[in-house]
Structures are given as structure tokens and as C-alpha cells.
Design a protein around this motif. Structure first.
Motif, PDB file in Angstrom:
ATOM      1  N   MET A 146     -46.716  -2.942 -50.090  1.00 56.16           N
ATOM      2  CA  MET A 146     -47.032  -4.298 -50.534  1.00 56.16           C
ATOM      3  C   MET A 146     -45.865  -4.907 -51.312  1.00 56.16           C
ATOM      4  O   MET A 146     -45.226  -4.221 -52.117  1.00 56.16           O
ATOM      5  CB  MET A 146     -48.272  -4.285 -51.439  1.00 56.16           C
ATOM      6  CG  MET A 146     -49.468  -3.559 -50.845  1.00 56.16           C
ATOM      7  SD  MET A 146     -50.019  -4.249 -49.274  1.00 56.16           S
ATOM      8  CE  MET A 146     -50.728  -5.805 -49.814  1.00 56.16           C
ATOM      9  N   LEU A 147     -45.631  -6.196 -51.079  1.00 56.10           N
ATOM     10  CA  LEU A 147     -44.539  -6.890 -51.773  1.00 56.10           C
ATOM     11  C   LEU A 147     -44.670  -6.828 -53.309  1.00 56.10           C
ATOM     12  O   LEU A 147     -43.679  -6.557 -53.990  1.00 56.10           O
ATOM     13  CB  LEU A 147     -44.460  -8.347 -51.277  1.00 56.10           C
ATOM     14  CG  LEU A 147     -43.403  -9.232 -51.935  1.00 56.10           C
ATOM     15  CD1 LEU A 147     -41.987  -8.701 -51.716  1.00 56.10           C
ATOM     16  CD2 LEU A 147     -43.505 -10.671 -51.406  1.00 56.10           C
ATOM     17  N   PRO A 175     -41.593  -4.149 -47.116  1.00 53.57           N
ATOM     18  CA  PRO A 175     -40.945  -5.337 -47.699  1.00 53.57           C
ATOM     19  C   PRO A 175     -39.412  -5.254 -47.651  1.00 53.57           C
ATOM     20  O   PRO A 175     -38.746  -6.279 -47.477  1.00 53.57           O
ATOM     21  CB  PRO A 175     -41.428  -5.334 -49.161  1.00 53.57           C
ATOM     22  CG  PRO A 175     -42.649  -4.499 -49.162  1.00 53.57           C
ATOM     23  CD  PRO A 175     -42.477  -3.484 -48.087  1.00 53.57           C
ATOM     24  N   ARG A 177     -37.700  -3.747 -45.325  1.00 56.15           N
ATOM     25  CA  ARG A 177     -37.245  -3.907 -43.940  1.00 56.15           C
ATOM     26  C   ARG A 177     -37.227  -5.380 -43.556  1.00 56.15           C
ATOM     27  O   ARG A 177     -36.423  -5.814 -42.747  1.00 56.15           O
ATOM     28  CB  ARG A 177     -38.158  -3.128 -42.981  1.00 56.15           C
ATOM     29  CG  ARG A 177     -38.123  -1.630 -43.232  1.00 56.15           C
ATOM     30  CD  ARG A 177     -38.948  -0.866 -42.219  1.00 56.15           C
ATOM     31  NE  ARG A 177     -38.326  -0.920 -40.915  1.00 56.15           N
ATOM     32  CZ  ARG A 177     -38.895  -1.439 -39.838  1.00 56.15           C
ATOM     33  NH1 ARG A 177     -40.087  -1.957 -39.922  1.00 56.15           N
ATOM     34  NH2 ARG A 177     -38.273  -1.453 -38.698  1.00 56.15           N
ATOM     35  N   PHE A 178     -38.138  -6.158 -44.148  1.00 49.52           N
ATOM     36  CA  PHE A 178     -38.209  -7.576 -43.794  1.00 49.52           C
ATOM     37  C   PHE A 178     -37.260  -8.427 -44.630  1.00 49.52           C
ATOM     38  O   PHE A 178     -36.927  -9.542 -44.248  1.00 49.52           O
ATOM     39  CB  PHE A 178     -39.648  -8.084 -43.924  1.00 49.52           C
ATOM     40  CG  PHE A 178     -40.479  -7.709 -42.724  1.00 49.52           C
ATOM     41  CD1 PHE A 178     -40.507  -8.509 -41.602  1.00 49.52           C
ATOM     42  CD2 PHE A 178     -41.179  -6.517 -42.700  1.00 49.52           C
ATOM     43  CE1 PHE A 178     -41.230  -8.151 -40.478  1.00 49.52           C
ATOM     44  CE2 PHE A 178     -41.911  -6.141 -41.580  1.00 49.52           C
ATOM     45  CZ  PHE A 178     -41.937  -6.960 -40.472  1.00 49.52           C
ATOM     46  N   ASP A 179     -36.853  -7.949 -45.791  1.00 49.24           N
ATOM     47  CA  ASP A 179     -35.894  -8.692 -46.610  1.00 49.24           C
ATOM     48  C   ASP A 179     -34.791  -7.718 -47.024  1.00 49.24           C
ATOM     49  O   ASP A 179     -34.969  -6.904 -47.930  1.00 49.24           O
ATOM     50  CB  ASP A 179     -36.583  -9.280 -47.846  1.00 49.24           C
ATOM     51  CG  ASP A 179     -35.631 -10.150 -48.661  1.00 49.24           C
ATOM     52  OD1 ASP A 179     -34.401 -10.107 -48.416  1.00 49.24           O
ATOM     53  OD2 ASP A 179     -36.111 -10.879 -49.557  1.00 49.24           O
ATOM     54  N   LYS A 180     -33.657  -7.836 -46.354  1.00 47.48           N
ATOM     55  CA  LYS A 180     -32.571  -6.867 -46.544  1.00 47.48           C
ATOM     56  C   LYS A 180     -31.893  -6.966 -47.911  1.00 47.48           C
ATOM     57  O   LYS A 180     -31.080  -6.117 -48.271  1.00 47.48           O
ATOM     58  CB  LYS A 180     -31.518  -7.022 -45.438  1.00 47.48           C
ATOM     59  CG  LYS A 180     -32.066  -6.821 -44.030  1.00 47.48           C
ATOM     60  CD  LYS A 180     -32.468  -5.376 -43.773  1.00 47.48           C
ATOM     61  CE  LYS A 180     -32.952  -5.166 -42.354  1.00 47.48           C
ATOM     62  NZ  LYS A 180     -33.642  -3.897 -42.158  1.00 47.48           N
ATOM     63  N   GLN A 181     -32.177  -8.029 -48.650  1.00 43.43           N
ATOM     64  CA  GLN A 181     -31.573  -8.155 -49.987  1.00 43.43           C
ATOM     65  C   GLN A 181     -32.497  -7.670 -51.100  1.00 43.43           C
ATOM     66  O   GLN A 181     -32.103  -7.614 -52.263  1.00 43.43           O
ATOM     67  CB  GLN A 181     -31.213  -9.622 -50.255  1.00 43.43           C
ATOM     68  CG  GLN A 181     -30.127 -10.146 -49.325  1.00 43.43           C
ATOM     69  CD  GLN A 181     -29.840 -11.613 -49.565  1.00 43.43           C
ATOM     70  OE1 GLN A 181     -30.086 -12.144 -50.653  1.00 43.43           O
ATOM     71  NE2 GLN A 181     -29.318 -12.294 -48.576  1.00 43.43           N
ATOM     72  N   LEU A 182     -33.726  -7.374 -50.736  1.00 42.89           N
ATOM     73  CA  LEU A 182     -34.736  -7.074 -51.760  1.00 42.89           C
ATOM     74  C   LEU A 182     -34.412  -5.836 -52.591  1.00 42.89           C
ATOM     75  O   LEU A 182     -34.663  -5.811 -53.800  1.00 42.89           O
ATOM     76  CB  LEU A 182     -36.111  -6.942 -51.078  1.00 42.89           C
ATOM     77  CG  LEU A 182     -37.326  -6.725 -51.972  1.00 42.89           C
ATOM     78  CD1 LEU A 182     -37.485  -7.839 -52.994  1.00 42.89           C
ATOM     79  CD2 LEU A 182     -38.599  -6.609 -51.127  1.00 42.89           C
TER      80      LEU A 182
ATOM     81  N   ASN B 284     -40.396 -15.442 -41.370  1.00 41.70           N
ATOM     82  CA  ASN B 284     -40.407 -14.229 -42.197  1.00 41.70           C
ATOM     83  C   ASN B 284     -40.968 -14.523 -43.603  1.00 41.70           C
ATOM     84  O   ASN B 284     -40.302 -15.129 -44.443  1.00 41.70           O
ATOM     85  CB  ASN B 284     -38.972 -13.692 -42.291  1.00 41.70           C
ATOM     86  CG  ASN B 284     -38.883 -12.359 -43.008  1.00 41.70           C
ATOM     87  OD1 ASN B 284     -39.675 -12.067 -43.898  1.00 41.70           O
ATOM     88  ND2 ASN B 284     -37.920 -11.542 -42.622  1.00 41.70           N
ATOM     89  N   GLU B 287     -38.968 -12.897 -46.702  1.00 40.11           N
ATOM     90  CA  GLU B 287     -37.710 -13.607 -47.003  1.00 40.11           C
ATOM     91  C   GLU B 287     -37.956 -15.015 -47.542  1.00 40.11           C
ATOM     92  O   GLU B 287     -37.175 -15.531 -48.330  1.00 40.11           O
ATOM     93  CB  GLU B 287     -36.906 -13.748 -45.702  1.00 40.11           C
ATOM     94  CG  GLU B 287     -35.798 -12.748 -45.534  1.00 40.11           C
ATOM     95  CD  GLU B 287     -34.933 -13.101 -44.332  1.00 40.11           C
ATOM     96  OE1 GLU B 287     -34.247 -12.203 -43.876  1.00 40.11           O
ATOM     97  OE2 GLU B 287     -34.967 -14.253 -43.852  1.00 40.11           O
TER      98      GLU B 287
END
Lengths: 210, 349
Positions: A146-147, A175, A177-182, B284, B287
């Protein structure tokens, strides 16, 4: 060994425990039991993790493969649980998240690759800080689905710095994998897209610390 | 800009579902949590009353000019109906807690909850009825069910469920039969209450989670059987999971639309779905949290360019639920962009 690796990998993808065990038994060397880990189990799990990353394998296959390999390590090679970690203490945890699948996959893959990992289970930020500090954990892997759980790592990092902990945090889960900067946003030291990454990152960190 | 008179949201959606171009690309923003923000309530308070959700959905629809109303509360409401635990969070969807099927043998003792006499489900039905009374046929009301095949993730946890699926075929079939009865009853109750269509939430069938071969012998069969018993149109959503390799199989389940992942190429999906399935997606949502308004507009334009032509496309997020952390200005920028660039015939910068 190459041919055996291909067959072993296929047996894992097919969730065929019998063939997987037969291949392990056939490659077993009593003088050097860890050979089977290095030449068969680790590369097979890494390949399957990479296949998943490229959408050529599914999560169920990654999970079942890791569990089969972990069982094989425990039953076929009971004496070959080397602890290459030395003083390094590696732990894995869920942060306020009930979704245990990713944690189990990484835990099983790391164990199957010869790393002793302590499973801390599901914890709050405060509980995890306490565990890391009290046990002087050096590498902490955190799995989230979960985010909001992913975003809590920021607070975890803050509290760990306040405690002067030098633990290195490796994160993974949807999360990230979907946002590479996270992973950078939450202050992690590394991110793994899959179990193959987790194996590589953990071994690299252990080598750097030794 | 086309010369078509402006359509209602329902007309717009029906036209695109028939693979023809309406006046504009429909916009579905699945903002189940954001209603709490609008009403200044905690997420737990918000979902405690049907009236809150009704008010929240109506405010959000007006604010972002979306083409649907979603009567969905949260996925874990279904395990709540079975007596499972729900864990609330201040900044995320209520989650299912510890699984209530602890041992495989427990499956034999399960019985299907009575939909009308289960307070948490009644609340959703009340909200659906109230929304229908206000919205009438102007916009579609989307009800949600978790598929019989995906529900066990919350009932017993993912790891146990995989083991059941691979190692205990007879108990697996038993669980599917029970879950199918619940899913059909729950979907039809929502349709009777006023839902226009049902979103069949089935992430476990995604090729991210199980291989196609396994899907064909499990999730596919379950979907085909279940969807045929639902008395209204369905859209299948994979909640960010991949579905491109099984598009032709999904068509065979009888569903009309598919919710797609941002990790798959929208153009490839459009080609595969052409005239067979309407695409819902695939911005997305994770993002989106940190997009600028310019970036949001660019992402919308990119999606329109890949999938809008010929209809059969509804712009939406990739998960079926937009995170709490996505700021209002980004949602507004997405809405503005589809209203600016989504008019047929599509002409993009």
C-alpha cells in the motif's frame, strides 16, 4: 550444469516439486553442498525474478519457486546453511501492511541464496525502530503493497537517524514499481524491483560491509 | 471541435462502449476516498454513513466533471460482510486485517452472507439507491464486486491462497463455488438498487499474478460463469495488473470493458482490444501524486493519442482507485485536459 539449470528453472515455473528435488539430488556434492546453491538455486531464482520483471513470469510462479527452493535448502541440504553475513544482521519486515506475499518471496529467496534473514513480521514505525536499534540490524528490507505504508518509510528513516542507526534500508513492493522515484523520496538506500534484485542488493551490501 | 450536441455522461459512455466516437472521451476518476476530504471527515467517519458517500460523490462529480458516479466504498467491505476485520487508515483505503480463513479446513464451514441483512453491504445499497434517485439516467453509477477468484486474497492472504490454488484443487473449487454465490448476489443487489454496471475487480487473474495457463483453468472459468449470472453489463478491472496477453480470453468472459495497467502500452492494448473491449485507463495513480499540472496535461494527451480514436476508450487511472495523496490541482488538470483535448474528432498538439 547449464542444462540442469534450464530444467530446474522450468520445474520451478511449473511448480513441479518432484523434478526440482530430483535435479537438486542429482547435482548434490557432499564435499561442497553450497555449490548447489550458487550454481542452481540462486541463478534460477534470479532468472525467475527477472522474467517476472519483464512480464514473462507471474507472481504465483515467483512465490512458489521461492518456497520450493527454501524447502529444498531446509530438507535436502540441512547442513549447508552457511552464514556469509558474519556480523551483519539482515532483517525483513512489513510496515503497517498486512500483505505478506512480497516479504515471504524475498525472505525465502534470500534464505535460499544462503543469507540468514530475520523475519520481523508486521510492525509499526516505532516497533521497527526499536528492533533495529536494539538488535543493531545492519540491513533492513521492507516490503509494502500500500502507498501509505511506503510513505511511512520516510518517518522510519527520520526516527532511525535520530537514534544514530546506520542501518541500510532496502525497499520493494508495488508502489515502488509504479513510481521509480519513490524509494529516494522516502529515504531508502536501495530499491528492488523483484526478488532477483533483492538477492543482488543484499549480497552487494554484505560484501561492502565485510 | 465536433458539431454534436453535448451528450449526457451516460450517452457518452454507452457510445464509446459500442466502439463509436461520442462527443468527447469519457472521464472516470475513481475517487472513493477523496469524498472524505471534501466533507472534512476522517476516512472512517466518511464511510460510516451512506449519506456521506452520496454527498461526497456528487460534490466530486461536479468539481471534476467526471462521467460516472462510483458507489464503491472500499474493497475490504466484502470481508467485513464475511465477519473479517477492517483496518482503517488516516490516509489510505480501509484494508482487510488478519485473514479470517486461518486453515484450509475452515473453507468447508463457510456460508454465504445474506446481502440484505449485512449492515455494511446495506449501507452501500442505500447509497446506490440515493445516488440513482438524484442522478437518474444522466450518468452511469458503477457498482463494484471483488471477483470470486480474487476475494480469497483478503479472506485468507495471498501466500495461503497460492498454496490452495496449486496444492488443494478440491478445496479451491469449493471456495470458488461459495464465493461465486456471494459475488452474483452482491452484484445483482447493487444493480437492483440502481447501479448501471458492475466493475468486476479481478487482479488475481492478471498475468502479473498468475500465468495464462493457470488463468484458463481457474480465474477465466470463474469469470465466465459468474459474469453470465450478473444481470447487467460488467467491466473487468485488474487493479494495475497486466492483461495484454489474455485480452482475447477476457473477451470470452462476456465483459464489456477492461481496466488496464500503466505498465502496459496503451497503443498495444488498444490494438488488441479493438472493437472487442473498451479500455478504461491507464494513468499512473502512484506517480500522479507528484505530477505538475503541465505533466498531467501531457499524460492525458499521450493517452488520448494512443487510445481515443474510434471510441472504445474511457480515460481513467490504472488502479480503479486514486490515492488519497493525489492533490486536487492534478485531478483538476486531468479533467481540464480531457475536456480540452478529448473532443472528437481528436486533434492533439
Amino acid at each position: 550444469m547449464e542444462d540442469r539449470l534450464i530444467k530446474f528453472k522450468q520445474a520451478l515455473l511449473d511448480v513441479d516439486r518432484v523434478t526440482a528435488r530430483e535435479l537438486i539430488n542429482a547435482g548434490y556434492n557432499a564435499h561442497d553442498p553450497s555449490q548447489i546453491i550458487e550454481q542452481l538455486i540462486v541463478p534460477a531464482l534470479e532468472d525467475i525474478g527477472t522474467l517476472w520483471e519483464h512480464a514473462d513470469a507471474s507472481l504465483s510462479q515467483v512465490y512458489m519457486s521461492a518456497r520450493i527452493c527454501e524447502d529444498l535448502i531446509d530438507t535436502v541440504l540441512p547442513s549447508s546453511s552457511p552464514n556469509p553475513t558474519g556480523q551483519t544482521l539482515v532483517a525483513i519486515a512489513l510496515l503497517d501492511d498486512y500483505h505478506a506475499l512480497g516479504k515471504i518471496i524475498v525472505y525465502s529467496s534470500l534464505r535460499a541464496s544462503g543469507i540468514d534473514v530475520q523475519d520481523l513480521g508486521r510492525m509499526t514505525v516505532e516497533e521497527l525502530v526499536r528492533q533495529v536499534v536494539d538488535q543493531d540490524i545492519k540491513i533492513l528490507l521492507i516490503s509494502v503493497l500500500m502507498l501509505p505504508s511506503a510513505l511511512k518509510i520516510k518517518e522510519l528513516k527520520k526516527q532511525l537517524l535520530r537514534e544514530n542507526s546506520a542501518v541500510r534500508i532496502v525497499v520493494g513492493g508495488a508502489p515502488f514499481r509504479f513510481d521509480k522515484q519513490l524509494w529516494q523520496e522516502v529515504g531508502a538506500d536501495a530499491m528492488g524491483n523483484n526478488s532477483a534484485d533483492a538477492i543482488k542488493v543484499a549480497h552487494k551490501m554484505i560484501t561492502e560491509m565485510s | 471541435m465536433n458539431n454534436l450536441p453535448e451528450m449526457t455522461s451516460l450517452q457518452r459512455v454507452l457510445k464509446t462502449l459500442s466502439h463509436k466516437e461520442p462527443d468527447r472521451v469519457p472521464l472516470f476518476l475513481f475517487l472513493s476516498l477523496h469524498g472524505a476530504k471534501e466533507l472534512g471527515l476522517s476516512i472512517k467517519e466518511y464511510f460510516s454513513r451512506a449519506e456521506h458517500v452520496v454527498e461526497g460523490q456528487l460534490i466530486l462529480r461536479e468539481k471534476y466533471r467526471t462521467d460516472c458516479i462510483c458507489s464503491f466504498f472500499y474493497a475490504a467491505i466484502e470481508v467485513e460482510a464475511w465477519g473479517g476485520e477492517v483496518v482503517y487508515s488516516a490516509d489510505g483505503p480501509p484494508n482487510s486485517g488478519a485473514p479470517f480463513i486461518r486453515h484450509f479446513e475452515d473453507i468447508k464451514n463457510l456460508s454465504v452472507p445474506d446481502i440484505q441483512n449485512t449492515p455494511c453491504l446495506s449501507k452501500v445499497l442505500t447509497a446506490t439507491r440515493q445516488l440513482k434517485e438524484i442522478v437518474k439516467d444522466e450518468a452511469p453509477i458503477i457498482g463494484v464486486v471483488v471477483s470470486p477468484f480474487s476475494l480469497p486474497v483478503m479472506q485468507m492472504g495471498f501466500p495461503q491462497y497460492f498454496t490452495l490454488m496449486y496444492d488443494e484443487p478440491s478445496l479451491f473449487e469449493h471456495l470458488m463455488a461459495i464465493n461465486e454465490e456471494f459475488c452474483v448476489a452482491w452484484a445483482n443487489a447493487q444493480l437492483e438498487a440502481g447501479a448501471t454496471a458492475i466493475c468486476y475487480f479481478d487482479p488475481v487473474s492478471s498475468t502479473t499474478v498468475i500465468p495464462r495457463q493457470k488463468y484458463l483453468s481457474t480465474g477465466f472459468k470463474v469469470a465466465k460463469k459468474t459474469i453470465s449470472r450478473i444481470n447487467g453489463p460488467t467491466a473487468t478491472h485488474f487493479a494495475s495488473g497486466n492483461c495484454l496477453p489474455i485480452i482475447n480470453d477476457i473477451v470470452q468472459t462476456g465483459t464489456a470493458a477492461v481496466g488496464t495497467s500503466s505498465l502496459e502500452d496503451l497503443h498495444a492494448l488498444k490494438t488488441a482490444c479493438n472493437q472487442k473491449l473498451t479500455i478504461i485507463g491507464n494513468l499512473n495513480g502512484v506517480e500522479m501524486r507528484r505530477w505538475s499540472t503541465d505533466e498531467a496535461e501531457r499524460k492525458v494527451i499521450e493517452a488520448l493519442g494512443k487510445a481515443a480514436s474510434g471510441g472504445g476508450f474511457i480515460l481513467s487511472d490504472n488502479h480503479g482507485e486514486i490515492p488519497w495523496q493525489v492533490p486536487d490541482h492534478v485531478l483538476m488538470a486531468i479533467s481540464d485536459a480531457v475536456h480540452k483535448w478529448g473532443n472528437y474528432p481528436i486533434e492533439l498538439p
